[in-house]
Scaffold this motif. Structure first.
Motif, PDB file in Angstrom:
ATOM      1  N   TYR A   1       0.819  -1.212   0.000  1.00 56.52           N
ATOM      2  CA  TYR A   1       0.000   0.000   0.000  1.00 56.52           C
ATOM      3  C   TYR A   1       0.852   1.261   0.000  1.00 56.52           C
ATOM      4  O   TYR A   1       0.583   2.211  -0.743  1.00 56.52           O
ATOM      5  CB  TYR A   1      -0.945   0.011   1.204  1.00 56.52           C
ATOM      6  CG  TYR A   1      -1.658   1.321   1.350  1.00 56.52           C
ATOM      7  CD1 TYR A   1      -2.705   1.647   0.496  1.00 56.52           C
ATOM      8  CD2 TYR A   1      -1.263   2.263   2.300  1.00 56.52           C
ATOM      9  CE1 TYR A   1      -3.342   2.860   0.601  1.00 56.52           C
ATOM     10  CE2 TYR A   1      -1.904   3.482   2.409  1.00 56.52           C
ATOM     11  CZ  TYR A   1      -2.942   3.773   1.551  1.00 56.52           C
ATOM     12  OH  TYR A   1      -3.565   4.984   1.647  1.00 56.52           O
TER      13      TYR A   1
ATOM     14  N   SER B   1       0.625   3.844  -3.085  1.00 51.21           N
ATOM     15  CA  SER B   1       0.130   5.195  -2.854  1.00 51.21           C
ATOM     16  C   SER B   1       1.189   6.230  -3.212  1.00 51.21           C
ATOM     17  O   SER B   1       0.870   7.262  -3.802  1.00 51.21           O
ATOM     18  CB  SER B   1      -0.323   5.359  -1.406  1.00 51.21           C
ATOM     19  OG  SER B   1       0.758   5.148  -0.520  1.00 51.21           O
TER      20      SER B   1
ATOM     21  N   SER C   1      -2.884  10.419  -3.167  1.00 48.72           N
ATOM     22  CA  SER C   1      -2.347   9.093  -2.871  1.00 48.72           C
ATOM     23  C   SER C   1      -3.434   8.031  -2.982  1.00 48.72           C
ATOM     24  O   SER C   1      -3.194   6.943  -3.515  1.00 48.72           O
ATOM     25  CB  SER C   1      -1.710   9.074  -1.484  1.00 48.72           C
ATOM     26  OG  SER C   1      -2.662   9.389  -0.500  1.00 48.72           O
ATOM     27  N   ALA C   2      -4.638   8.361  -2.513  1.00 50.48           N
ATOM     28  CA  ALA C   2      -5.711   7.366  -2.591  1.00 50.48           C
ATOM     29  C   ALA C   2      -6.101   7.103  -4.045  1.00 50.48           C
ATOM     30  O   ALA C   2      -6.120   5.951  -4.504  1.00 50.48           O
ATOM     31  CB  ALA C   2      -6.926   7.845  -1.797  1.00 50.48           C
TER      32      ALA C   2
ATOM     33  N   ALA D   1      -3.169   5.464  -6.007  1.00 53.26           N
ATOM     34  CA  ALA D   1      -2.989   4.037  -5.733  1.00 53.26           C
ATOM     35  C   ALA D   1      -4.022   3.223  -6.497  1.00 53.26           C
ATOM     36  O   ALA D   1      -3.687   2.199  -7.124  1.00 53.26           O
ATOM     37  CB  ALA D   1      -3.113   3.775  -4.237  1.00 53.26           C
TER      38      ALA D   1
ATOM     39  N   SER E   1      -6.122  -3.035   0.729  1.00 53.96           N
ATOM     40  CA  SER E   1      -5.496  -1.789   1.155  1.00 53.96           C
ATOM     41  C   SER E   1      -6.135  -1.158   2.385  1.00 53.96           C
ATOM     42  O   SER E   1      -5.541  -0.272   2.988  1.00 53.96           O
ATOM     43  CB  SER E   1      -5.546  -0.765   0.006  1.00 53.96           C
ATOM     44  OG  SER E   1      -4.837  -1.250  -1.111  1.00 53.96           O
TER      45      SER E   1
ATOM     46  N   LEU F   1      -4.231   1.036   5.293  1.00 54.18           N
ATOM     47  CA  LEU F   1      -4.641   2.445   5.311  1.00 54.18           C
ATOM     48  C   LEU F   1      -5.133   2.854   6.692  1.00 54.18           C
ATOM     49  O   LEU F   1      -4.722   3.885   7.237  1.00 54.18           O
ATOM     50  CB  LEU F   1      -5.738   2.660   4.265  1.00 54.18           C
ATOM     51  CG  LEU F   1      -6.239   4.091   4.068  1.00 54.18           C
ATOM     52  CD1 LEU F   1      -6.509   4.353   2.589  1.00 54.18           C
ATOM     53  CD2 LEU F   1      -7.498   4.358   4.872  1.00 54.18           C
TER      54      LEU F   1
END
Lengths: 236, 236
Positions: free
Chosen positions: A162, A166, B166-167, B170, B197, B201
DNA sequence: CAACATGCTACACACGCGTTCAGTCGCGAG
DNA sequence: CTCGCGACTGAACGCGTGTGTAGCATGTTG
């Protein structure tokens, strides 16, 4: 490795210079990497040939087809990355900022641009590159956890994946949304991105984002004991 | 700006077969959205026309050019997103998981696929969509900070931007590296990605990643009092 | 000098693309 | 009924593409 200085184009046949054949190949290959990085993989063979100062036919003569040329570019870029990595292995071990180290040199901008284009494209090169970055991240995080620098995770592999996705994804998105005209600007863009993102990234990494553990605990509870199977499996 | 419901203008005509004119346009438009989502924006007008069951000429007759068709697709997708957002505004306010809410319905898969393709492409739609998501993230995080749910940031705007990039990045990278053959698989892929993820996260968001504040403090010190100006400004 | 080998170019071909155009069909209007 | 008009089609055009091929120029060799 590459003909930096005296190797200009020689429109007709070679005289001395026993590496004439070699340099032509390398010149075309480098021109292709740069063109692909600049314009994407839709760049025409004619444009690449023009950049290299040769005829389109010669490209086919040396590489057989455009796809073959691209495969060779992939191999070349991957080899170059491995090279740079071995050179800077001490720097890279510091915190996984391998990207920054090899993007700091402007001469590597085409390589970086090529990799980013591959990510947009989703080619095998991109998969291999990302997998490699993830494997490295696993090592780094393991080491960081062992030395007490990072908090342990319930799933180290998933976390490393992850974190890598990211970070790379954010960079990819940034570059895609605001592409540089010249690949050499890539370095500037990357620096700008780092400048804008490094503070929130460090904050997030050291201070977190949420003040309550509720969401995490809820999720952990949900995973170990799903309250409702049907809701989760209805569309799978 | 956008035709909300089903009633568009009727440029000329008769009112018998009240949907004949309309449906053709809409059918082509929907086919284009789906094709673009599936094959990317390199999809040919002929393929779109075939999907819609019409001739390529009719596409030009209705939309003028391929670019115009795409612009109309952009508007349509954006309008649909706003619609879905207004419908699920209560869900979305929960934690910014707007993506999940509107990707849970399989009928929206083409819309999601289209947006992702736009992100790969870096078009204006993508920029607008991402900007919109960032603006939402600013609101969400502000609200979360105000209610004590999230820790405050030294730069809220930068954090919201980074969290969003980033979210989305990804997800984009994941989908690009492992693309679905059928856009309807997008939902499955998104669920798989979320499943893989969500734990890291949540861990990162609640527990952080680093155990020491040294890197953050060093950076803050560096920002307020750069030790070496030349190194930072040499390539800017 | 003549014959050959080869790095390289100029040209041509087939293909798919976006786009155009003349023409057909169906239907409401006068 | 005839007319007109707009949706719609099929064939074509011009262009750019990747890719073959014939031939030129030059260095080497007997």
């Amino acid at each position: 490795m590459l003909n930096v200085r005296s190797a200009e184009e020689r429109p007709t046949g070679r005289d001395r210079t026993p590496v004439a054949d070699q340099t032509a190949r390398a010149r075309i290959r480098d021109a292709a990497v740069l063109r692909f990085a600049t314009d994407g993989f839709g760049a025409s063979v004619r444009a690449i040939a023009k950049d290299a100062g040769v005829s389109p036919g010669l490209v086919m003569h040396h590489f057989g087809s455009k796809d073959a040329l691209r495969e060779l570019c992939d191999e070349h870029v991957l080899a170059r990355i491995r090279e740079l990595k071995n050179e800077n292995i001490d720097h890279a071990a510091a915190g996984g900022n391998f990207l920054q180290t090899f993007a700091s040199a402007e001469e590597n901008a085409p390589i970086l641009g090529y990799v980013l284009r591959s990510m947009q494209d989703g080619s095998a090169l991109a998969r291999e590159f990302v997998d490699h970055m993830i494997r490295d991240a696993v090592q780094y995080t393991e080491h960081a956890v062992a030395t007490g620098l990072a908090v342990p995770s319930r799933d180290e592999a998933a976390r490393a994946r992850y974190l890598t996705l990211s970070a790379l994804g954010a960079l990819l998105l940034e570059v895609t949304l605001d592409p540089p005209e010249d690949p050499s600007d890539l370095v500037a863009i990357l620096n700008r991105f780092m400048a804008a993102s490094y503070l929130p990234l460090l904050e997030l990494y050291t201070e977190g984002f949420l003040t309550t553990r509720r969401m995490l605990d809820d999720y952990l509870m949900y995973v170990t004991d799903p309250p409702d199977r049907t809701a989760a499996a209805e569309s799978a």
